[in-house]
Scaffold this active site. Structure first.
Site, PDB file in Angstrom:
ATOM      1  N   ASN A  11      -9.537  33.754  58.304  1.00 19.92           N
ATOM      2  CA  ASN A  11      -8.476  34.542  57.926  1.00 19.92           C
ATOM      3  C   ASN A  11      -8.719  35.109  56.342  1.00 19.92           C
ATOM      4  OD1 ASN A  11      -5.962  35.303  55.942  1.00 19.92           O
ATOM      5  ND2 ASN A  11      -5.005  35.516  57.934  1.00 19.92           N
ATOM      6  N   GLY A  57      10.260  32.871  59.840  1.00 21.20           N
ATOM      7  CA  GLY A  57      10.978  31.918  60.650  1.00 21.20           C
ATOM      8  C   GLY A  57      11.688  32.523  61.647  1.00 21.20           C
ATOM      9  N   CYS A 110      -0.032  40.654  52.899  1.00 22.80           N
ATOM     10  CA  CYS A 110       0.482  39.640  52.244  1.00 22.80           C
ATOM     11  C   CYS A 110       1.469  40.242  50.976  1.00 22.80           C
ATOM     12  CB  CYS A 110      -0.479  38.529  51.757  1.00 22.80           C
ATOM     13  SG  CYS A 110       0.121  36.961  51.150  1.00 22.80           S
ATOM     14  N   ASN A 164       8.292  32.185  51.243  1.00 23.82           N
ATOM     15  CA  ASN A 164       6.888  31.392  50.415  1.00 23.82           C
ATOM     16  C   ASN A 164       6.262  32.728  49.492  1.00 23.82           C
ATOM     17  OD1 ASN A 164       3.947  31.958  51.303  1.00 23.82           O
ATOM     18  ND2 ASN A 164       5.008  32.516  53.049  1.00 23.82           N
ATOM     19  N   ALA A 165       5.571  32.273  48.596  1.00 28.13           N
ATOM     20  CA  ALA A 165       5.014  33.179  47.764  1.00 28.13           C
ATOM     21  C   ALA A 165       3.715  32.091  47.231  1.00 28.13           C
ATOM     22  CB  ALA A 165       5.755  33.382  46.520  1.00 28.13           C
ATOM     23  N   ILE A 166       2.956  31.625  48.160  1.00 27.80           N
ATOM     24  CA  ILE A 166       1.973  30.745  47.805  1.00 27.80           C
ATOM     25  C   ILE A 166       0.895  31.462  46.969  1.00 27.80           C
ATOM     26  CG2 ILE A 166       0.091  28.984  48.569  1.00 27.80           C
ATOM     27  CD1 ILE A 166       3.213  28.178  49.148  1.00 27.80           C
ATOM     28  N   GLY A 167       0.465  32.623  47.450  1.00 30.45           N
ATOM     29  CA  GLY A 167      -0.470  33.350  46.658  1.00 30.45           C
ATOM     30  C   GLY A 167      -1.757  33.133  47.132  1.00 30.45           C
ATOM     31  N   LEU A 168      -2.169  32.866  48.447  1.00 34.29           N
ATOM     32  CA  LEU A 168      -3.422  32.718  48.928  1.00 34.29           C
ATOM     33  C   LEU A 168      -4.360  31.534  48.168  1.00 34.29           C
ATOM     34  CD1 LEU A 168      -4.579  36.149  49.922  1.00 34.29           C
ATOM     35  CD2 LEU A 168      -3.864  34.453  51.259  1.00 34.29           C
ATOM     36  N   LYS A 215      -4.147  42.043  60.466  1.00 32.81           N
ATOM     37  CA  LYS A 215      -2.791  41.434  60.700  1.00 32.81           C
ATOM     38  C   LYS A 215      -1.839  42.475  59.811  1.00 32.81           C
ATOM     39  CE  LYS A 215      -0.488  37.031  59.812  1.00 32.81           C
ATOM     40  NZ  LYS A 215      -0.972  35.602  59.090  1.00 32.81           N
TER      41      LYS A 215
END
Length: 303
Positions: free
Chosen positions: A99, A217, A130, A68-72, A165
């Site tokens: 978070n 995963g 991230c 994933n590369a949602i980008g916060l 994290k």
């Protein structure tokens, strides 16, 4: 049989916490089941200002997981506090973990400080790892000195316990863990995603718009076990484990490695009932292995 665990001064009914970025702001899952069964919830990554995130496409399937590369993507801290947390409070009685991500020290400090007066939040997790956010995220999470300085500044302003994290994309994760502990971190969570990439066979171009993203995963699970084990040896603060766990036996294995609680991530995206199922299975698995108290098994592999 005791499933409860203690995290800082908070007693959780069980060690299962949906991981940030895989459970929204929590209330979305209340339509599937009573989320009050959860030990706690790690809220979606929050930044000072609203963020759309990366352009589409930003998810690619992989063997044994996904990238994933949602980008916060998030509405910004003020809306999270003013709108999202009140929505969650209507369906979830427990306290949660915020978070926080950012591009600069000032942005992190400002965002974290806004949670000081939010009683629903009992701790703040810093996303310094991230791999799909330009100008932030992993820039802080792969350099021990930069991570130390960031945590040091945040601790001057935060009244909540700070969980850092950690990124697995480093040579020595124990060194990084020790650095943030020395800076005043109250806890550590790991592992975040590994950097991965997929290429479309037809077009010969990267599938994800920003080319690379975070691989998570079941495929990362053995790496998570090893890194949690190493960090538990290196620090004297609680470790929250995550990284590919999808059943109760794996939760117990991560706790043997040193985790005080376990965050479930990608499994939620595959099965929205994943956390509920794991919590329901824990007593049976505990009984199978002669475990009567979850707190007694933390770090058992080290003894």
């Amino acid at each position: 049989m005791n499933l409860s665990v203690k995290l800082f001064n908070e007693i959780l009914d069980n060690p299962i916490i949906p991981a940030s970025g895989t459970f929204g702001f929590g209330y979305e899952f209340a339509e599937f089941y009573d989320i009050n069964v959860l030990g706690s919830i790690a809220l979606k990554g929050t930044t000072r200002d609203a963020r759309y995130g990366n352009p589409l496409p930003r998810i690619a399937e992989c063997p044994a997981g996904l990238i994933n590369a949602i980008g916060l993507q998030n509405p910004g801290v003020d809306k999270v506090i003013g709108e999202e947390i009140p929505k969650l409070s209507k369906v979830y009685n427990g306290r949660v973990i915020a978070n926080v991500g950012g591009h600069s020290v000032d942005e992190y400090v400002t965002t974290v400080s806004k949670f000081n007066d939010v009683d629903k939040v009992f701790a703040v997790e810093l996303n310094i790892s991230c791999p799909n956010v330009k100008g932030g995220g992993m820039a802080f999470g792969t350099d021990a000195k930069i991570a130390y300085d960031l945590v040091k500044e945040i601790k001057k302003k935060s009244t909540k316990p700070i969980i850092v994290k950690l990124s697995p994309n480093v040579t020595d994760i124990a060194e990084l863990a020790k650095a943030v502990e020395d800076a005043g971190a109250d806890g550590i969570s790991l592992i975040n995603t590994l950097v991965g990439m997929r290429i479309d066979i037809k077009s010969a171009k990267p599938i994800i718009s920003v080319k690379k993203g975070g691989y998570s995963g079941p495929g990362v699970y053995p790496i998570a076990v090893r890194m949690i084990y190493d960090v538990y040896d290196a620090v004297n603060i609680p470790v929250i484990g995550m990284g590919g766990a999808e059943n109760a036996e794996q939760v117990i294995e991560l706790m043997y490695a040193g985790a005080s609680a376990v965050m479930i991530g990608t499994a939620n995206l595959i099965d929205p009932y994943a956390c509920k199922r794991i919590i329901e299975d824990l007593p049976t698995v505990m009984n199978k292995y002669g475990i009567d108290d979850m707190t007694k098994i933390i770090g058992r592999a080290h003894r």
